[in-house]
Design a protein around this motif. Structure first.
Motif, PDB file in Angstrom:
ATOM      1  N   UNK A 114       0.763  -1.249  -0.033  1.00  0.00           N
ATOM      2  CA  UNK A 114      -0.039   0.332   0.085  1.00  0.00           C
ATOM      3  C   UNK A 114       0.768   1.124  -0.096  1.00  0.00           C
ATOM      4  N   UNK A 115       0.483   2.157  -0.953  1.00  0.00           N
ATOM      5  CA  UNK A 115       1.095   3.536  -0.939  1.00  0.00           C
ATOM      6  C   UNK A 115       0.772   4.241   0.352  1.00  0.00           C
ATOM      7  N   UNK A 116      -0.551   4.307   0.973  1.00  0.00           N
ATOM      8  CA  UNK A 116      -0.918   4.859   1.845  1.00  0.00           C
ATOM      9  C   UNK A 116      -1.891   3.988   2.600  1.00  0.00           C
ATOM     10  N   UNK A 117      -1.956   4.187   3.969  1.00  0.00           N
ATOM     11  CA  UNK A 117      -3.039   3.619   4.896  1.00  0.00           C
ATOM     12  C   UNK A 117      -3.789   4.620   5.571  1.00  0.00           C
ATOM     13  N   UNK A 118      -4.985   4.906   5.499  1.00  0.00           N
ATOM     14  CA  UNK A 118      -5.517   5.999   6.141  1.00  0.00           C
ATOM     15  C   UNK A 118      -6.796   5.656   6.703  1.00  0.00           C
ATOM     16  N   UNK A 119      -6.900   5.936   8.130  1.00  0.00           N
ATOM     17  CA  UNK A 119      -8.142   5.608   8.891  1.00  0.00           C
ATOM     18  C   UNK A 119      -7.958   6.676  10.216  1.00  0.00           C
ATOM     19  N   UNK A 120      -8.861   6.028  11.146  1.00  0.00           N
ATOM     20  CA  UNK A 120      -8.876   6.967  12.393  1.00  0.00           C
ATOM     21  C   UNK A 120      -7.981   6.231  13.479  1.00  0.00           C
ATOM     22  N   UNK A 121      -7.946   6.922  14.257  1.00  0.00           N
ATOM     23  CA  UNK A 121      -6.839   6.440  15.527  1.00  0.00           C
ATOM     24  C   UNK A 121      -7.277   5.006  15.958  1.00  0.00           C
ATOM     25  N   UNK A 122      -8.250   4.685  16.208  1.00  0.00           N
ATOM     26  CA  UNK A 122      -8.675   3.433  16.753  1.00  0.00           C
ATOM     27  C   UNK A 122      -8.273   2.493  15.630  1.00  0.00           C
ATOM     28  N   UNK A 123      -8.587   2.648  14.523  1.00  0.00           N
ATOM     29  CA  UNK A 123      -8.268   1.678  13.288  1.00  0.00           C
ATOM     30  C   UNK A 123      -6.652   1.604  13.245  1.00  0.00           C
ATOM     31  N   UNK A 124      -6.041   2.682  13.314  1.00  0.00           N
ATOM     32  CA  UNK A 124      -4.607   2.446  13.167  1.00  0.00           C
ATOM     33  C   UNK A 124      -3.980   1.681  14.423  1.00  0.00           C
ATOM     34  N   UNK A 125      -4.656   1.973  15.572  1.00  0.00           N
ATOM     35  CA  UNK A 125      -4.070   1.416  16.935  1.00  0.00           C
ATOM     36  C   UNK A 125      -4.179   0.056  16.529  1.00  0.00           C
ATOM     37  N   UNK A 126      -5.348  -0.605  16.165  1.00  0.00           N
ATOM     38  CA  UNK A 126      -5.618  -1.894  15.997  1.00  0.00           C
ATOM     39  C   UNK A 126      -4.608  -2.587  15.061  1.00  0.00           C
ATOM     40  N   UNK A 127      -4.417  -1.925  13.768  1.00  0.00           N
ATOM     41  CA  UNK A 127      -3.195  -2.554  12.919  1.00  0.00           C
ATOM     42  C   UNK A 127      -1.851  -2.539  13.828  1.00  0.00           C
ATOM     43  N   UNK A 128      -1.532  -1.535  14.522  1.00  0.00           N
ATOM     44  CA  UNK A 128      -0.236  -1.244  15.480  1.00  0.00           C
ATOM     45  C   UNK A 128      -0.143  -2.228  16.527  1.00  0.00           C
ATOM     46  N   UNK A 129      -1.458  -3.038  16.912  1.00  0.00           N
ATOM     47  CA  UNK A 129      -1.254  -3.939  17.787  1.00  0.00           C
ATOM     48  C   UNK A 129      -1.492  -3.171  19.000  1.00  0.00           C
ATOM     49  N   UNK A 130      -1.914  -1.823  19.328  1.00  0.00           N
ATOM     50  CA  UNK A 130      -1.886  -1.088  20.538  1.00  0.00           C
ATOM     51  C   UNK A 130      -3.310  -1.137  21.081  1.00  0.00           C
ATOM     52  N   UNK A 131      -3.412  -1.553  22.605  1.00  0.00           N
ATOM     53  CA  UNK A 131      -4.679  -1.706  23.200  1.00  0.00           C
ATOM     54  C   UNK A 131      -5.752  -0.573  22.933  1.00  0.00           C
ATOM     55  N   UNK A 132      -6.928  -0.476  22.729  1.00  0.00           N
ATOM     56  CA  UNK A 132      -7.768   0.443  22.314  1.00  0.00           C
ATOM     57  C   UNK A 132      -9.285   0.228  22.348  1.00  0.00           C
ATOM     58  N   UNK A 133     -10.016   0.858  22.987  1.00  0.00           N
ATOM     59  CA  UNK A 133     -11.462   0.536  23.216  1.00  0.00           C
ATOM     60  C   UNK A 133     -12.233   1.239  22.118  1.00  0.00           C
ATOM     61  N   UNK A 134     -12.809   0.290  21.203  1.00  0.00           N
ATOM     62  CA  UNK A 134     -13.439   0.902  20.055  1.00  0.00           C
ATOM     63  C   UNK A 134     -14.899   0.083  19.765  1.00  0.00           C
ATOM     64  N   UNK A 135     -15.770   0.869  19.224  1.00  0.00           N
ATOM     65  CA  UNK A 135     -17.030   0.097  19.106  1.00  0.00           C
ATOM     66  C   UNK A 135     -17.417   0.366  17.725  1.00  0.00           C
TER      67      UNK A 135
END
Length: 269
Positions: A114-135
């Motif tokens: 991918x040239x670019x990955x764009x999303x909100x902070x919760x989405x990128x946190x999930x990809x990064x493996x960072x604990x995040x509370x999303x609904x």
């Protein structure tokens, strides 16, 4: 940090942007691309993907309303675009919401560059493996101060440009962290505003090889357009704003982006 000439380049070169997106936002995504001067195609049949991936100037993959057939089409068009040397943008909508979404994104990231990955902070946190509370597909809640580190981590791991959209946009190529502090609070109140931004980014990366500059210019111009749109409203209501915003995307040449953009850069080692 931002190449404002890309606004005119999109309008004059009319890049073909192939978008696989969700049913909620397809109409506004196509109309927004038309407004900035790009040419959208919203096909999804797997039988067309090899041809369209090589034909388009850029490809945008949005996982908002997934099904197995769409996953097959996403993989086919992304791989075809990679072979043809065309940029691919990923919008991992609600990636942390379900196992199916997570597994789909892992597969896309494994098989497509991918040239670019764009999303909100919760989405990128999930990809990064960072604990995040999303609904669902919302950004959810967590430590927003981690945005820069999350952007850096994902950009480095996947050799891509990361754009985290929010009240302050955070953009990184894995070394630089650039923030964009423009935009109006009505923007997230219309569904698909982030999805359309991914499409606009697709148009910008479709006319240049400098993807970082393209993402910064697209994100800042997009946010500034929302500020102009609000000025035309009699009342601050999302329905009126939606129409005004599309109009302002079509009026980019009348905006003073260079003067109004609140863009800051930090280099990380």
């Amino acid at each position: 940090m931002a190449n404002w000439q890309l606004i005119e380049a999109v309008r004059t070169r009319n890049p073909l942007v192939h978008v696989i997106t969700n049913i909620v936002v397809a109409n506004d995504s196509a109309n927004g691309l038309l407004a900035i001067g790009a040419s959208p195609i919203m096909a999804a049949a797997v039988e067309e993907m090899a041809e369209l991936g090589g034909m388009a100037d850029a490809v945008v993959i949005n996982i908002g309303t997934l099904n197995a057939d769409l996953v097959a089409s996403m993989l086919a068009v992304g791989k075809a675009a990679n072979v043809a040397g065309k940029p691919v943008v990923l919008d991992p909508v609600g990636v942390g919401a379900t196992v199916f979404r997570r597994e789909t994104v892992w597969r896309l990231l494994a098989e497509i560059q991918f040239a670019v990955i764009r999303g909100n902070l919760g989405e990128l946190a999930s990809i990064a493996g960072v604990d995040w509370q999303a609904r669902g597909v919302d950004a959810g809640s967590g430590d927003a101060s981690q945005a820069a580190e999350i952007a850096l981590k994902v950009a480095r791991e996947y050799q891509t440009i990361v754009a985290i959209s929010g009240a302050v946009d955070v953009i990184s190529d894995g070394r630089q962290v650039i923030t964009v502090e423009n935009g109006d609070a009505l923007l997230p109140q219309i569904t698909g505003s982030g999805c359309l931004l991914s499409c606009v980014i697709g148009a910008f990366v479709g006319v240049t090889d400098d993807y970082l500059d393209a993402v910064v210019a697209a994100s800042a111009s997009y946010a500034i357009a929302s500020e102009y749109a609000v000025k035309t409203l009699n009342r601050r209501l999302p329905g009126s704003f939606r129409v005004a915003f599309i109009d302002e995307l079509a009026s980019w040449q009348t905006h003073n982006q260079e003067e109004l953009a609140c863009v800051k850069e930090e280099v990380r080692r």
